[in-house]
Scaffold this motif. Structure first.
Motif, PDB file in Angstrom:
ATOM      1  N   ASP A   6      26.275  22.555  24.348  1.00 38.25           N
ATOM      2  CA  ASP A   6      24.969  22.007  24.664  1.00 38.25           C
ATOM      3  C   ASP A   6      24.966  20.481  24.731  1.00 38.25           C
ATOM      4  O   ASP A   6      23.987  19.882  25.160  1.00 38.25           O
ATOM      5  CB  ASP A   6      23.911  22.497  23.675  1.00 38.25           C
ATOM      6  CG  ASP A   6      24.202  22.113  22.232  1.00 38.25           C
ATOM      7  OD1 ASP A   6      25.361  21.794  21.916  1.00 38.25           O
ATOM      8  OD2 ASP A   6      23.262  22.152  21.414  1.00 38.25           O
ATOM      9  N   GLU A   7      26.061  19.882  24.326  1.00 37.97           N
ATOM     10  CA  GLU A   7      26.211  18.431  24.476  1.00 37.97           C
ATOM     11  C   GLU A   7      27.688  18.081  24.485  1.00 37.97           C
ATOM     12  O   GLU A   7      28.525  18.834  24.012  1.00 37.97           O
ATOM     13  CB  GLU A   7      25.472  17.676  23.369  1.00 37.97           C
ATOM     14  CG  GLU A   7      25.883  18.042  21.963  1.00 37.97           C
ATOM     15  CD  GLU A   7      25.064  17.314  20.917  1.00 37.97           C
ATOM     16  OE1 GLU A   7      24.766  16.116  21.109  1.00 37.97           O
ATOM     17  OE2 GLU A   7      24.730  17.936  19.905  1.00 37.97           O
TER      18      GLU A   7
ATOM     19  N   GLY B 133      26.639  24.816  30.594  1.00 39.43           N
ATOM     20  CA  GLY B 133      25.807  23.903  29.828  1.00 39.43           C
ATOM     21  C   GLY B 133      26.134  22.457  30.149  1.00 39.43           C
ATOM     22  O   GLY B 133      26.293  22.094  31.311  1.00 39.43           O
TER      23      GLY B 133
ATOM     24  N   ARG C 238      21.674  23.976  32.801  1.00 39.80           N
ATOM     25  CA  ARG C 238      20.881  23.680  31.606  1.00 39.80           C
ATOM     26  C   ARG C 238      21.831  23.399  30.448  1.00 39.80           C
ATOM     27  O   ARG C 238      22.875  24.040  30.333  1.00 39.80           O
ATOM     28  CB  ARG C 238      19.990  24.860  31.256  1.00 39.80           C
ATOM     29  CG  ARG C 238      18.891  25.087  32.274  1.00 39.80           C
ATOM     30  CD  ARG C 238      18.135  26.354  31.997  1.00 39.80           C
ATOM     31  NE  ARG C 238      17.572  26.396  30.651  1.00 39.80           N
ATOM     32  CZ  ARG C 238      16.836  27.397  30.209  1.00 39.80           C
ATOM     33  NH1 ARG C 238      16.590  28.437  30.984  1.00 39.80           N
ATOM     34  NH2 ARG C 238      16.354  27.379  28.987  1.00 39.80           N
ATOM     35  N   ASP C 239      21.449  22.473  29.592  1.00 39.62           N
ATOM     36  CA  ASP C 239      22.340  22.118  28.490  1.00 39.62           C
ATOM     37  C   ASP C 239      21.832  22.568  27.123  1.00 39.62           C
ATOM     38  O   ASP C 239      22.315  22.089  26.110  1.00 39.62           O
ATOM     39  CB  ASP C 239      22.645  20.617  28.494  1.00 39.62           C
ATOM     40  CG  ASP C 239      21.406  19.765  28.293  1.00 39.62           C
ATOM     41  OD1 ASP C 239      20.282  20.313  28.187  1.00 39.62           O
ATOM     42  OD2 ASP C 239      21.561  18.533  28.248  1.00 39.62           O
ATOM     43  N   ASP C 240      20.883  23.506  27.091  1.00 43.74           N
ATOM     44  CA  ASP C 240      20.479  23.981  25.770  1.00 43.74           C
ATOM     45  C   ASP C 240      21.446  25.072  25.295  1.00 43.74           C
ATOM     46  O   ASP C 240      22.009  25.816  26.092  1.00 43.74           O
ATOM     47  CB  ASP C 240      19.025  24.469  25.758  1.00 43.74           C
ATOM     48  CG  ASP C 240      18.766  25.640  26.661  1.00 43.74           C
ATOM     49  OD1 ASP C 240      18.930  26.791  26.210  1.00 43.74           O
ATOM     50  OD2 ASP C 240      18.412  25.412  27.831  1.00 43.74           O
ATOM     51  N   TRP C 241      21.653  25.127  24.003  1.00 37.96           N
ATOM     52  CA  TRP C 241      22.690  25.986  23.435  1.00 37.96           C
ATOM     53  C   TRP C 241      22.460  27.455  23.728  1.00 37.96           C
ATOM     54  O   TRP C 241      23.409  28.185  23.999  1.00 37.96           O
ATOM     55  CB  TRP C 241      22.865  25.742  21.930  1.00 37.96           C
ATOM     56  CG  TRP C 241      21.635  25.928  21.103  1.00 37.96           C
ATOM     57  CD1 TRP C 241      20.766  24.955  20.703  1.00 37.96           C
ATOM     58  CD2 TRP C 241      21.122  27.149  20.582  1.00 37.96           C
ATOM     59  NE1 TRP C 241      19.746  25.494  19.970  1.00 37.96           N
ATOM     60  CE2 TRP C 241      19.938  26.843  19.874  1.00 37.96           C
ATOM     61  CE3 TRP C 241      21.543  28.472  20.642  1.00 37.96           C
ATOM     62  CZ2 TRP C 241      19.168  27.803  19.232  1.00 37.96           C
ATOM     63  CZ3 TRP C 241      20.774  29.438  20.003  1.00 37.96           C
ATOM     64  CH2 TRP C 241      19.609  29.098  19.310  1.00 37.96           C
TER      65      TRP C 241
ATOM     66  N   ALA D 299      23.239  28.147  27.595  1.00 37.26           N
ATOM     67  CA  ALA D 299      24.654  27.942  27.911  1.00 37.26           C
ATOM     68  C   ALA D 299      25.537  28.998  27.248  1.00 37.26           C
ATOM     69  O   ALA D 299      26.458  29.533  27.869  1.00 37.26           O
ATOM     70  CB  ALA D 299      25.085  26.538  27.480  1.00 37.26           C
ATOM     71  N   SER D 300      25.253  29.327  26.003  1.00 32.13           N
ATOM     72  CA  SER D 300      26.049  30.331  25.292  1.00 32.13           C
ATOM     73  C   SER D 300      25.870  31.705  25.904  1.00 32.13           C
ATOM     74  O   SER D 300      26.837  32.476  26.037  1.00 32.13           O
ATOM     75  CB  SER D 300      25.673  30.364  23.811  1.00 32.13           C
ATOM     76  OG  SER D 300      25.979  29.115  23.218  1.00 32.13           O
TER      77      SER D 300
ATOM     78  N   CYS E 245      27.951  24.605  19.668  1.00 32.53           N
ATOM     79  CA  CYS E 245      26.732  23.834  19.459  1.00 32.53           C
ATOM     80  C   CYS E 245      26.948  23.032  18.173  1.00 32.53           C
ATOM     81  O   CYS E 245      28.034  23.077  17.591  1.00 32.53           O
ATOM     82  CB  CYS E 245      25.488  24.721  19.405  1.00 32.53           C
ATOM     83  SG  CYS E 245      25.342  25.793  17.961  1.00 32.53           S
TER      84      CYS E 245
ATOM     85  N   ALA F 261      24.968  29.066  18.794  1.00 35.52           N
ATOM     86  CA  ALA F 261      25.786  29.498  19.925  1.00 35.52           C
ATOM     87  C   ALA F 261      26.311  30.914  19.691  1.00 35.52           C
ATOM     88  O   ALA F 261      26.313  31.749  20.604  1.00 35.52           O
ATOM     89  CB  ALA F 261      26.940  28.523  20.145  1.00 35.52           C
TER      90      ALA F 261
END
Length: 144
Positions: free
Chosen positions: A8-9, A32, A39-42, A45-46, A65, A71
């Motif tokens: 997420d980052e 992510g 989208r980059d939210d956990w 992305a997971s 995450c 995650a």
């Protein structure tokens, strides 16, 4: 081997996971914050990485995450996924052996580069147990 990877980052070992996979001859499928225009939210992305594994686009997955907990929870919501949060090599080895885990969850906060390498060594060297009791337990978990 194709391996779906989500973070997420881009902090901690996020980019190092991609580098390590490539160095080991694997093909990462990034999600992510590791992919353009995703989208980059956990949670999203997971789940995307877990779906790659469940639907056969990847053989295994790695989700990350800040703590690794979110995650792993998001990945485990996908049918057929057995994600394991591993903070050390022995946990990763056991997750592969006794749980037939197909998604590795990592903490971006607490996983060092050295630990990452050890965890990946154990994960990729590991294989599911052939012991009938272990196999029966994994089948039972998949039925829940």
């Amino acid at each position: 081997m194709k391996i779906a990877v989500a973070a997420d980052e881009r902090t901690g070992v996020a980019d190092a996971v991609l580098d390590e996979l490539r160095k080991r001859g694997h093909e990462p499928l990034p999600h992510g914050a590791l992919a353009e225009a995703e989208r980059d939210d956990w949670a999203w992305a997971s789940e995307a990485a877990a779906r790659d594994v469940a639907e056969g686009r990847a053989e295994q997955g790695i989700v990350c995450c800040w703590t690794g907990t979110g995650a792993s929870i998001a990945a485990n919501k996908v049918e057929g996924i057995r994600a394991a949060l591993c903070g050390d090599a022995e946990t990763a080895r056991g997750a592969r052996r006794w749980n037939d885990a197909n998604v590795l969850a990592l903490s971006l906060r607490s996983t060092s580069q050295a630990e990452l390498e050890e965890i990946l060594d154990a994960w990729f060297e590991g294989e599911p147990s052939r012991d009938e009791d272990d196999v029966a337990n994994v089948r039972h978990v998949d039925e829940i």
